[in-house]
Scaffold this motif. Structure first.
Motif, PDB file in Angstrom:
ATOM      1  N   PRO A 155     152.572  38.487   3.144  1.00  0.00           N
ATOM      2  CA  PRO A 155     151.379  37.808   2.638  1.00  0.00           C
ATOM      3  C   PRO A 155     151.227  38.039   1.130  1.00  0.00           C
ATOM      4  O   PRO A 155     151.654  39.059   0.598  1.00  0.00           O
ATOM      5  CB  PRO A 155     150.236  38.467   3.418  1.00  0.00           C
ATOM      6  CG  PRO A 155     150.878  38.970   4.670  1.00  0.00           C
ATOM      7  CD  PRO A 155     152.253  39.408   4.262  1.00  0.00           C
ATOM      8  N   MET A 156     150.602  37.080   0.459  1.00  0.00           N
ATOM      9  CA  MET A 156     150.350  37.186  -0.974  1.00  0.00           C
ATOM     10  C   MET A 156     148.899  37.597  -1.224  1.00  0.00           C
ATOM     11  O   MET A 156     147.978  37.072  -0.596  1.00  0.00           O
ATOM     12  CB  MET A 156     150.625  35.856  -1.675  1.00  0.00           C
ATOM     13  CG  MET A 156     152.063  35.412  -1.647  1.00  0.00           C
ATOM     14  SD  MET A 156     152.387  33.973  -2.730  1.00  0.00           S
ATOM     15  CE  MET A 156     151.324  32.729  -1.993  1.00  0.00           C
ATOM     16  N   LYS A 157     148.706  38.542  -2.147  1.00  0.00           N
ATOM     17  CA  LYS A 157     147.363  38.911  -2.582  1.00  0.00           C
ATOM     18  C   LYS A 157     146.897  37.880  -3.605  1.00  0.00           C
ATOM     19  O   LYS A 157     147.599  37.608  -4.583  1.00  0.00           O
ATOM     20  CB  LYS A 157     147.361  40.312  -3.194  1.00  0.00           C
ATOM     21  CG  LYS A 157     147.686  41.415  -2.195  1.00  0.00           C
ATOM     22  CD  LYS A 157     147.630  42.794  -2.851  1.00  0.00           C
ATOM     23  CE  LYS A 157     147.934  43.888  -1.841  1.00  0.00           C
ATOM     24  NZ  LYS A 157     147.892  45.238  -2.467  1.00  0.00           N
ATOM     25  N   SER A 169     149.626  39.099 -10.017  1.00  0.00           N
ATOM     26  CA  SER A 169     150.911  39.295 -10.696  1.00  0.00           C
ATOM     27  C   SER A 169     151.314  40.754 -10.785  1.00  0.00           C
ATOM     28  O   SER A 169     152.450  41.069 -11.149  1.00  0.00           O
ATOM     29  CB  SER A 169     150.858  38.689 -12.109  1.00  0.00           C
ATOM     30  OG  SER A 169     149.809  39.287 -12.859  1.00  0.00           O
ATOM     31  N   ASP A 170     150.391  41.671 -10.441  1.00  0.00           N
ATOM     32  CA  ASP A 170     150.710  43.104 -10.459  1.00  0.00           C
ATOM     33  C   ASP A 170     151.262  43.593  -9.130  1.00  0.00           C
ATOM     34  O   ASP A 170     151.689  44.738  -9.020  1.00  0.00           O
ATOM     35  CB  ASP A 170     149.458  43.917 -10.825  1.00  0.00           C
ATOM     36  CG  ASP A 170     148.995  43.672 -12.251  1.00  0.00           C
ATOM     37  OD1 ASP A 170     149.863  43.424 -13.106  1.00  0.00           O
ATOM     38  OD2 ASP A 170     147.777  43.718 -12.506  1.00  0.00           O
ATOM     39  N   ASP A 171     151.213  42.737  -8.114  1.00  0.00           N
ATOM     40  CA  ASP A 171     151.713  43.109  -6.791  1.00  0.00           C
ATOM     41  C   ASP A 171     153.124  42.526  -6.625  1.00  0.00           C
ATOM     42  O   ASP A 171     153.289  41.309  -6.543  1.00  0.00           O
ATOM     43  CB  ASP A 171     150.783  42.593  -5.694  1.00  0.00           C
ATOM     44  CG  ASP A 171     151.233  43.017  -4.309  1.00  0.00           C
ATOM     45  OD1 ASP A 171     151.095  44.205  -3.982  1.00  0.00           O
ATOM     46  OD2 ASP A 171     151.749  42.163  -3.567  1.00  0.00           O
ATOM     47  N   SER A 172     154.118  43.398  -6.578  1.00  0.00           N
ATOM     48  CA  SER A 172     155.521  42.947  -6.572  1.00  0.00           C
ATOM     49  C   SER A 172     155.847  42.106  -5.342  1.00  0.00           C
ATOM     50  O   SER A 172     156.612  41.127  -5.433  1.00  0.00           O
ATOM     51  CB  SER A 172     156.464  44.151  -6.649  1.00  0.00           C
ATOM     52  OG  SER A 172     156.259  45.031  -5.549  1.00  0.00           O
ATOM     53  N   GLU A 173     155.286  42.445  -4.152  1.00  0.00           N
ATOM     54  CA  GLU A 173     155.577  41.680  -2.943  1.00  0.00           C
ATOM     55  C   GLU A 173     154.988  40.277  -3.034  1.00  0.00           C
ATOM     56  O   GLU A 173     155.597  39.300  -2.588  1.00  0.00           O
ATOM     57  CB  GLU A 173     155.054  42.404  -1.708  1.00  0.00           C
ATOM     58  CG  GLU A 173     155.833  43.665  -1.354  1.00  0.00           C
ATOM     59  CD  GLU A 173     155.433  44.233  -0.018  1.00  0.00           C
ATOM     60  OE1 GLU A 173     154.379  43.829   0.514  1.00  0.00           O
ATOM     61  OE2 GLU A 173     156.176  45.088   0.511  1.00  0.00           O
ATOM     62  N   SER A 174     153.791  40.170  -3.629  1.00  0.00           N
ATOM     63  CA  SER A 174     153.173  38.854  -3.792  1.00  0.00           C
ATOM     64  C   SER A 174     153.995  37.994  -4.749  1.00  0.00           C
ATOM     65  O   SER A 174     154.208  36.801  -4.504  1.00  0.00           O
ATOM     66  CB  SER A 174     151.740  39.005  -4.319  1.00  0.00           C
ATOM     67  OG  SER A 174     150.929  39.683  -3.388  1.00  0.00           O
ATOM     68  N   VAL A 175     154.449  38.600  -5.831  1.00  0.00           N
ATOM     69  CA  VAL A 175     155.269  37.868  -6.806  1.00  0.00           C
ATOM     70  C   VAL A 175     156.567  37.401  -6.163  1.00  0.00           C
ATOM     71  O   VAL A 175     157.020  36.271  -6.379  1.00  0.00           O
ATOM     72  CB  VAL A 175     155.563  38.743  -8.040  1.00  0.00           C
ATOM     73  CG1 VAL A 175     156.560  38.060  -8.962  1.00  0.00           C
ATOM     74  CG2 VAL A 175     154.265  39.049  -8.785  1.00  0.00           C
ATOM     75  N   SER A 176     157.177  38.267  -5.357  1.00  0.00           N
ATOM     76  CA  SER A 176     158.415  37.902  -4.670  1.00  0.00           C
ATOM     77  C   SER A 176     158.187  36.738  -3.710  1.00  0.00           C
ATOM     78  O   SER A 176     158.998  35.816  -3.628  1.00  0.00           O
ATOM     79  CB  SER A 176     158.969  39.110  -3.910  1.00  0.00           C
ATOM     80  OG  SER A 176     160.118  38.772  -3.164  1.00  0.00           O
ATOM     81  N   SER A 177     157.065  36.768  -2.966  1.00  0.00           N
ATOM     82  CA  SER A 177     156.755  35.679  -2.041  1.00  0.00           C
ATOM     83  C   SER A 177     156.518  34.383  -2.798  1.00  0.00           C
ATOM     84  O   SER A 177     156.922  33.300  -2.357  1.00  0.00           O
ATOM     85  CB  SER A 177     155.517  36.037  -1.203  1.00  0.00           C
ATOM     86  OG  SER A 177     155.772  37.162  -0.380  1.00  0.00           O
ATOM     87  N   ASN A 217     144.074  37.420   0.967  1.00  0.00           N
ATOM     88  CA  ASN A 217     145.480  37.350   1.357  1.00  0.00           C
ATOM     89  C   ASN A 217     145.763  36.010   2.017  1.00  0.00           C
ATOM     90  O   ASN A 217     144.935  35.501   2.789  1.00  0.00           O
ATOM     91  CB  ASN A 217     145.838  38.469   2.345  1.00  0.00           C
ATOM     92  CG  ASN A 217     145.865  39.832   1.700  1.00  0.00           C
ATOM     93  OD1 ASN A 217     146.863  40.221   1.123  1.00  0.00           O
ATOM     94  ND2 ASN A 217     144.754  40.556   1.783  1.00  0.00           N
ATOM     95  N   VAL A 218     146.930  35.452   1.731  1.00  0.00           N
ATOM     96  CA  VAL A 218     147.353  34.219   2.389  1.00  0.00           C
ATOM     97  C   VAL A 218     148.802  34.358   2.837  1.00  0.00           C
ATOM     98  O   VAL A 218     149.592  35.082   2.233  1.00  0.00           O
ATOM     99  CB  VAL A 218     147.221  32.988   1.460  1.00  0.00           C
ATOM    100  CG1 VAL A 218     145.766  32.666   1.188  1.00  0.00           C
ATOM    101  CG2 VAL A 218     147.991  33.189   0.160  1.00  0.00           C
ATOM    102  N   ILE A 219     149.143  33.662   3.920  1.00  0.00           N
ATOM    103  CA  ILE A 219     150.507  33.619   4.443  1.00  0.00           C
ATOM    104  C   ILE A 219     151.111  32.270   4.085  1.00  0.00           C
ATOM    105  O   ILE A 219     150.419  31.246   4.094  1.00  0.00           O
ATOM    106  CB  ILE A 219     150.503  33.808   5.976  1.00  0.00           C
ATOM    107  CG1 ILE A 219     149.959  35.192   6.344  1.00  0.00           C
ATOM    108  CG2 ILE A 219     151.910  33.630   6.560  1.00  0.00           C
ATOM    109  CD1 ILE A 219     149.770  35.387   7.835  1.00  0.00           C
ATOM    110  N   ILE A 220     152.389  32.252   3.760  1.00  0.00           N
ATOM    111  CA  ILE A 220     153.074  31.001   3.434  1.00  0.00           C
ATOM    112  C   ILE A 220     153.673  30.405   4.707  1.00  0.00           C
ATOM    113  O   ILE A 220     154.304  31.103   5.500  1.00  0.00           O
ATOM    114  CB  ILE A 220     154.192  31.235   2.405  1.00  0.00           C
ATOM    115  CG1 ILE A 220     153.615  31.830   1.114  1.00  0.00           C
ATOM    116  CG2 ILE A 220     154.929  29.936   2.102  1.00  0.00           C
ATOM    117  CD1 ILE A 220     154.674  32.212   0.095  1.00  0.00           C
TER     118      ILE A 220
END
Length: 310
Positions: A155-157, A169-177, A217-220
């Motif tokens: 999920p993206m923050k 943009s500070d959350d690496s997992e969100s940026v990767s998603s 949070n959202v899921i793609i």
């Protein structure tokens, strides 16, 4: 070391009480030793008092549906101690360990585990104990990763402002998603899903706002789609010839000489069982799937997904 210290520090942890039979709703006293409890009454509520030291364990067997009430740690309330109630089915076997401040249901899968529930089967909390929340997937079909499926992502923050979604943009997992996201993909939160219409850096535009501005949070997801239906009709002095979606039903010239004598009166395949008569699409009696839905649906049953939260 005195005899009392030996009992308290060495022997006591290995001492286990005899099994206790509970036939009606009751509250235990402070629990000093490991214990086994058999709940035989119907719809009994058993309330657990505290343990005297960390590590004390209680095993509970329910012969009938029962409720176990205890002080537990609820993840949804920032780790605070709360009174929790486990709704258990008959023949459920559960274990509870005293942490020093609360009871923890150790027989259930770990916090964060996900279980699938099929129609006609009990919810996981009735089997394992513990607190569970149903995952809200907005009626989505689930697809295994790989092949033509979109990449598996976390999920993206995000911060929501009407139809503008800003990814942290500070959350690496969100940026990767975010790097896997494409226009026409879905953003899903709880029971709602929105279509991505534009992406500019870490700002996403969606087709319409979510009902709540407090989404974090959202899921793609992957949107529905079908290939274009294509075909061609060629008119000659002997009739109409069709290709692709407009290929003749029986392989012959479309309507033959009747077309020449009665222009506009013809019939052809429109797509997998659809026909067209006098220029109007209609369903054939051999097919029953067309016009039943606004999107792509295959034969299915509805299942639930549960996540253990405490």
């Amino acid at each position: 070391m005195s005899t009392q210290q030996v009992v308290e520090n060495i022997a006591m942890p290995f001492i286990k009480q005899r099994s206790i039979l509970v036939e009606e709703s009751a509250t235990t006293s402070v629990i000093e030793f490991d214990a086994g409890i058999m709940v035989s009454g119907n719809n009994v509520t058993l309330t657990l008092d505290r343990g005297v030291s960390p590590g004390i364990e209680i095993q509970i067997m329910c012969l009938n549906p029962a409720r176990i009430r205890y002080t537990g740690i609820s993840k949804n309330s920032e780790g605070l101690q709360n009174t929790l109630t486990d709704e258990l089915n008959a023949f459920a076997l559960t274990n509870y360990i005293w942490t020093g401040t609360a009871w923890f249901c150790s027989s259930a899968p770990g916090i964060g585990a996900v279980k699938e529930q099929f129609p006609g089967t009990p919810e996981p909390y009735r089997i394992y104990g513990g607190q569970w929340a149903q995952l809200k997937l907005a009626g989505m079909f689930l697809r295994a990763s790989g092949g033509d499926a979109r990449p598996f992502t976390n999920p993206m923050k995000v911060t929501v402002n009407d139809t503008s979604i800003v990814v942290d943009s500070d959350d690496s997992e969100s940026v990767s998603s975010l790097t896997t996201l494409a226009v026409n993909d879905l953003l899903i939160c709880d029971e709602e899903y929105r279509t991505v219409t534009a992406i500019d850096g870490n700002t996403i535009t969606i087709d319409e706002p979510f009902s709540s501005p407090y989404i974090t949070n959202v899921i793609i997801g992957q949107n529905a789609g079908l290939p274009n239906i294509t075909g061609r009709i060629t008119s000659t002095n002997t009739g109409f010839y069709g290709t692709g979606a407009f290929k003749s039903i029986d392989g012959s010239v479309l309507a033959g000489t009747d077309v020449v004598n009665n222009p506009g009166s013809f019939e052809f395949n429109a797509s997998l069982g659809e026909t067209k008569t006098n220029g109007t699409l209609k369903k054939t009696s051999d097919y029953h799937v067309y016009g039943k839905s606004d999107t792509v649906i295959t034969q299915n049953i509805t299942v639930r997904y549960w996540k253990r939260v405490s």
